[in-house]
Scaffold this motif. Structure first.
Motif, PDB file in Angstrom:
ATOM      1  N   ARG A 104       0.946  -1.224   0.024  1.00 49.67           N
ATOM      2  CA  ARG A 104      -0.185   0.100   0.124  1.00 49.67           C
ATOM      3  C   ARG A 104       0.826   1.339  -0.111  1.00 49.67           C
ATOM      4  NH1 ARG A 104      -5.200  -1.419   2.634  1.00 49.67           N
ATOM      5  NH2 ARG A 104      -5.700   1.090   2.482  1.00 49.67           N
ATOM      6  N   LEU A 105       2.136   1.206   0.745  1.00 45.99           N
ATOM      7  CA  LEU A 105       2.856   2.410   0.803  1.00 45.99           C
ATOM      8  C   LEU A 105       3.657   2.584  -0.620  1.00 45.99           C
ATOM      9  CD1 LEU A 105       4.312   2.236   4.338  1.00 45.99           C
ATOM     10  CD2 LEU A 105       2.553   3.746   3.532  1.00 45.99           C
ATOM     11  N   ARG A 106       3.950   1.726  -1.156  1.00 48.59           N
ATOM     12  CA  ARG A 106       4.737   1.647  -2.417  1.00 48.59           C
ATOM     13  C   ARG A 106       3.724   2.301  -3.658  1.00 48.59           C
ATOM     14  NH1 ARG A 106       8.499  -3.264  -4.147  1.00 48.59           N
ATOM     15  NH2 ARG A 106       9.247  -3.445  -2.103  1.00 48.59           N
ATOM     16  N   ILE A 107       2.524   2.458  -3.634  1.00 46.90           N
ATOM     17  CA  ILE A 107       1.482   2.637  -4.477  1.00 46.90           C
ATOM     18  C   ILE A 107       0.902   4.143  -4.084  1.00 46.90           C
ATOM     19  CG2 ILE A 107       0.828   0.676  -5.496  1.00 46.90           C
ATOM     20  CD1 ILE A 107      -1.712   0.701  -4.019  1.00 46.90           C
ATOM     21  N   SER A 108       1.349   4.512  -2.895  1.00 44.88           N
ATOM     22  CA  SER A 108       0.886   5.969  -2.495  1.00 44.88           C
ATOM     23  C   SER A 108       1.710   6.942  -3.044  1.00 44.88           C
ATOM     24  CB  SER A 108       1.018   6.028  -0.816  1.00 44.88           C
ATOM     25  OG  SER A 108       0.614   7.185  -0.389  1.00 44.88           O
ATOM     26  N   ASP A 109       1.056   7.997  -3.632  1.00 46.65           N
ATOM     27  CA  ASP A 109       1.860   9.116  -4.214  1.00 46.65           C
ATOM     28  C   ASP A 109       2.373  10.078  -3.113  1.00 46.65           C
ATOM     29  OD1 ASP A 109       1.581   8.148  -6.761  1.00 46.65           O
ATOM     30  OD2 ASP A 109      -0.506   9.523  -6.942  1.00 46.65           O
ATOM     31  N   ASN A 110       1.870   9.782  -1.934  1.00 46.17           N
ATOM     32  CA  ASN A 110       2.352  11.016  -0.842  1.00 46.17           C
ATOM     33  C   ASN A 110       3.524  10.445  -0.436  1.00 46.17           C
ATOM     34  OD1 ASN A 110       0.159  12.748  -1.492  1.00 46.17           O
ATOM     35  ND2 ASN A 110      -1.038  11.384  -0.177  1.00 46.17           N
ATOM     36  N   VAL A 111       3.738   9.151  -0.063  1.00 42.04           N
ATOM     37  CA  VAL A 111       4.974   8.396   0.605  1.00 42.04           C
ATOM     38  C   VAL A 111       6.180   8.309  -0.457  1.00 42.04           C
ATOM     39  CG1 VAL A 111       5.799   6.564   1.904  1.00 42.04           C
ATOM     40  CG2 VAL A 111       3.442   7.567   2.006  1.00 42.04           C
TER      41      VAL A 111
END
Length: 96
Positions: free
Chosen positions: A78-85
């Motif tokens: 989920r963190l890999r696909i987040s643009d904000n992280v």
């Protein structure tokens, strides 16, 4: 349950409200998948060692939590696909 530590860097150009929303989203992922958040440490803006996405600063957050062995895989996805992280790292604190 295993003890984990998650450190992630949020895009510094986001507004303060959106940064808090990202932190709450990560906590929600942990609790929704059967984990327990024990400590949230917001470091705030820090200078990066090298440029990431042409940015020299990032908003650092460290979360300590307990979870089963499959939660870190889902959290990583989920963190890999987040643009904000911009970057993240999950550490198993019980592994020696």
């Amino acid at each position: 349950m295993t003890n984990y530590e998650l450190m992630f860097i949020i895009n510094p150009t986001l507004e303060e409200e959106k940064k808090n929303t990202v932190v709450e989203m990560v906590q929600g992922i942990i609790t929704d998948n059967g984990g327990e958040v024990s400590n949230v440490d917001v470091w705030g803006m820090r200078k990066l060692a090298y440029l990431i996405e042409k940015k020299s600063e990032g908003y650092y957050v460290v979360i300590e939590f307990k979870a089963g062995t499959d939660l870190p895989k889902e959290l990583d996805r989920r963190l890999r696909i987040s643009d904000n992280v911009m970057r993240h790292m999950i550490i198993n604190k019980d592994a020696k």
